[in-house]
Design a protein around this motif. Sequence first.
Motif, mmCIF file in Angstrom:
data_model
loop_
_atom_site.group_PDB
_atom_site.id
_atom_site.type_symbol
_atom_site.label_atom_id
_atom_site.label_comp_id
_atom_site.label_asym_id
_atom_site.label_seq_id
_atom_site.Cartn_x
_atom_site.Cartn_y
_atom_site.Cartn_z
ATOM 1 N N GLU A 42 19.164 -3.484 -64.785
ATOM 2 C CA GLU A 42 19.194 -2.087 -64.370
ATOM 3 C C GLU A 42 18.048 -1.270 -64.957
ATOM 4 O O GLU A 42 17.327 -0.566 -64.244
ATOM 5 N N LYS A 43 17.857 -1.347 -66.261
ATOM 6 C CA LYS A 43 16.853 -0.490 -66.887
ATOM 7 C C LYS A 43 15.439 -0.878 -66.479
ATOM 8 O O LYS A 43 14.581 -0.009 -66.288
ATOM 9 N N VAL A 44 15.185 -2.171 -66.350
ATOM 10 C CA VAL A 44 13.855 -2.607 -65.926
ATOM 11 C C VAL A 44 13.568 -2.127 -64.504
ATOM 12 O O VAL A 44 12.461 -1.664 -64.205
ATOM 13 N N ILE A 45 14.563 -2.222 -63.626
ATOM 14 C CA ILE A 45 14.392 -1.742 -62.252
ATOM 15 C C ILE A 45 14.081 -0.248 -62.248
ATOM 16 O O ILE A 45 13.174 0.227 -61.550
ATOM 17 N N HIS A 157 4.650 -16.457 -71.254
ATOM 18 C CA HIS A 157 5.116 -15.191 -70.689
ATOM 19 C C HIS A 157 5.940 -14.380 -71.678
ATOM 20 O O HIS A 157 5.891 -13.140 -71.663
ATOM 21 N N ALA A 158 6.696 -15.043 -72.543
ATOM 22 C CA ALA A 158 7.489 -14.320 -73.535
ATOM 23 C C ALA A 158 6.581 -13.611 -74.537
ATOM 24 O O ALA A 158 6.801 -12.439 -74.881
ATOM 25 N N ASN A 159 5.556 -14.305 -75.020
ATOM 26 C CA ASN A 159 4.614 -13.674 -75.938
ATOM 27 C C ASN A 159 3.872 -12.519 -75.276
ATOM 28 O O ASN A 159 3.648 -11.468 -75.884
ATOM 29 N N LEU A 160 3.484 -12.720 -74.024
ATOM 30 C CA LEU A 160 2.770 -11.667 -73.313
ATOM 31 C C LEU A 160 3.652 -10.435 -73.137
ATOM 32 O O LEU A 160 3.219 -9.300 -73.363
ATOM 33 N N GLY A 161 4.908 -10.665 -72.747
ATOM 34 C CA GLY A 161 5.822 -9.539 -72.594
ATOM 35 C C GLY A 161 6.056 -8.806 -73.900
ATOM 36 O O GLY A 161 6.075 -7.566 -73.944
ATOM 37 N N ALA A 162 6.221 -9.560 -74.995
ATOM 38 C CA ALA A 162 6.428 -8.939 -76.305
ATOM 39 C C ALA A 162 5.194 -8.158 -76.732
ATOM 40 O O ALA A 162 5.300 -7.058 -77.295
ATOM 41 N N THR A 178 -7.836 -11.612 -69.845
ATOM 42 C CA THR A 178 -8.887 -12.509 -69.385
ATOM 43 C C THR A 178 -8.399 -13.263 -68.142
ATOM 44 O O THR A 178 -7.194 -13.295 -67.857
ATOM 45 N N PRO A 179 -9.296 -13.881 -67.391
ATOM 46 C CA PRO A 179 -8.899 -14.487 -66.111
ATOM 47 C C PRO A 179 -7.777 -15.511 -66.209
ATOM 48 O O PRO A 179 -6.972 -15.633 -65.284
ATOM 49 N N ARG A 180 -7.692 -16.270 -67.315
ATOM 50 C CA ARG A 180 -6.674 -17.322 -67.423
ATOM 51 C C ARG A 180 -5.391 -16.849 -68.090
ATOM 52 O O ARG A 180 -4.483 -17.645 -68.317
ATOM 53 N N CYS A 181 -5.307 -15.576 -68.387
ATOM 54 C CA CYS A 181 -4.107 -15.038 -69.032
ATOM 55 C C CYS A 181 -2.932 -15.057 -68.043
ATOM 56 O O CYS A 181 -3.117 -14.965 -66.826
ATOM 57 N N ALA A 182 -1.725 -15.184 -68.567
ATOM 58 C CA ALA A 182 -0.523 -15.209 -67.734
ATOM 59 C C ALA A 182 -0.332 -13.873 -67.019
ATOM 60 O O ALA A 182 -0.969 -12.867 -67.344
ATOM 61 N N ASP A 183 0.560 -13.882 -66.062
ATOM 62 C CA ASP A 183 0.834 -12.705 -65.235
ATOM 63 C C ASP A 183 1.862 -11.812 -65.939
ATOM 64 O O ASP A 183 3.007 -12.216 -66.133
ATOM 65 N N PRO A 184 1.515 -10.577 -66.319
ATOM 66 C CA PRO A 184 2.479 -9.705 -66.984
ATOM 67 C C PRO A 184 3.612 -9.239 -66.085
ATOM 68 O O PRO A 184 4.619 -8.729 -66.575
ATOM 69 N N LEU A 185 3.465 -9.402 -64.772
ATOM 70 C CA LEU A 185 4.532 -9.030 -63.849
ATOM 71 C C LEU A 185 5.385 -10.226 -63.439
ATOM 72 O O LEU A 185 6.254 -10.100 -62.570
ATOM 73 N N TYR A 186 5.159 -11.381 -64.063
ATOM 74 C CA TYR A 186 6.067 -12.496 -63.851
ATOM 75 C C TYR A 186 7.412 -12.123 -64.461
ATOM 76 O O TYR A 186 7.482 -11.424 -65.478
ATOM 77 N N ARG A 187 8.500 -12.582 -63.852
ATOM 78 C CA ARG A 187 9.848 -12.130 -64.228
ATOM 79 C C ARG A 187 10.125 -12.243 -65.721
ATOM 80 O O ARG A 187 10.681 -11.333 -66.344
ATOM 81 N N ARG A 188 9.736 -13.354 -66.335
ATOM 82 C CA ARG A 188 10.002 -13.561 -67.764
ATOM 83 C C ARG A 188 9.251 -12.543 -68.626
ATOM 84 O O ARG A 188 9.800 -11.987 -69.582
ATOM 85 N N ALA A 189 8.003 -12.273 -68.287
ATOM 86 C CA ALA A 189 7.220 -11.307 -69.058
ATOM 87 C C ALA A 189 7.792 -9.900 -68.922
ATOM 88 O O ALA A 189 7.901 -9.159 -69.904
ATOM 89 N N VAL A 190 8.159 -9.524 -67.708
ATOM 90 C CA VAL A 190 8.755 -8.209 -67.482
ATOM 91 C C VAL A 190 10.055 -8.077 -68.259
ATOM 92 O O VAL A 190 10.320 -7.051 -68.910
ATOM 93 N N VAL A 192 11.124 -9.749 -71.002
ATOM 94 C CA VAL A 192 10.931 -9.690 -72.452
ATOM 95 C C VAL A 192 10.355 -8.339 -72.863
ATOM 96 O O VAL A 192 10.716 -7.774 -73.898
ATOM 97 N N SER A 193 9.465 -7.796 -72.054
ATOM 98 C CA SER A 193 8.882 -6.486 -72.376
ATOM 99 C C SER A 193 9.872 -5.355 -72.154
ATOM 100 O O SER A 193 9.621 -4.222 -72.580
ATOM 101 N N MET A 194 10.999 -5.634 -71.497
ATOM 102 C CA MET A 194 11.996 -4.633 -71.131
ATOM 103 C C MET A 194 11.365 -3.466 -70.366
ATOM 104 O O MET A 194 11.702 -2.305 -70.544
#
Length: 297
Positions: A42-45, A157-162, A178-190, A192-194
């Motif tokens: 809910e809160k992330v949405i 993705h967890a580290n990126l989100g944190a 950088t170009p090879r960095c993970a996607d911050p909008l991938y579900r796991r990253a979003v 973890v970042s709350m």
Amino acid sequence: MADLITVDDPEDPRLRDYTGLTDVELRRRREPAEGLFIAEGEKVIRRARHAGYEMRSMLLSAKWVDVMRDVIDEVPAPVYAVSPDLAERVTGYHVHRGALASMQRKPLPAVGELLRSAHRVVGAEPAGEGSGTGTPPPGPRQGAVRRVAVFEDMVDHANLGAAFRNAAALGVDAVFLTPRCADPLYRRAVKVSMGAVFHVPWTRLTSWPKDVEILREHGFVTAALCLDEQSITVDELAARRYGKLALLLGTEGDGLSVDALRAADEWVRIPMAAGVDSLNVAAASAVAFYATRPQGA
């Protein structure tokens, strides 16, 4: 007002955005290509909506329909009501928070544009656990960019989100990947970042580490976090009070590349005790962001 549609067939093509969310490679290929990402909980949405992301649809279990009623009444996108069992069959995992939304991505800003003026959504704390709407952010704030972070090839993705959550909480104005960095909008990253990935302006660099020169052109001193004995401490870096500072953090395990270290203006370390050689990259980012925060922040 959105339409509330009850769905009882896991093969229903209208649920395509939510299928196979555990297939990491599929999501990595499909989400950026199709311009969507998944917000969970809910809160992330809510934070994605307050940050201006357009909703494509929502997938809700029955008990979350009333909780999300105000959002349902506000958005024109369809809302699919499903049982918890069907949600698990569609997504491939137990949807613990009972609410998913498919959101439309925004075009990424140019690097120079972001360095000149960040457009940061402020006004509410990063989402925490539990339910309740909390206080929504009043909207974006535009201002001078004094401190940014560069994440090099961070693939977890967890580290990126944190790290994004740390950046949001500790006042970093913008993040560059950088170009090879993970996607911050991938579900796991979003998750973890709350939702903090929605509040910090970010974009991707296209030619790393050559893009260090773009940072310099905009007046930034680049400080690379590393373990080299010749590096200064993060407290020494903070004491220099650079007007514009870019903190460079490397991938999990290996840290920054040799080329990135050569390109940086400063090498910086976090002093360790008790025989510990280093911190997790997300933890290191929190320490560096806090230590270098502008005076009075």
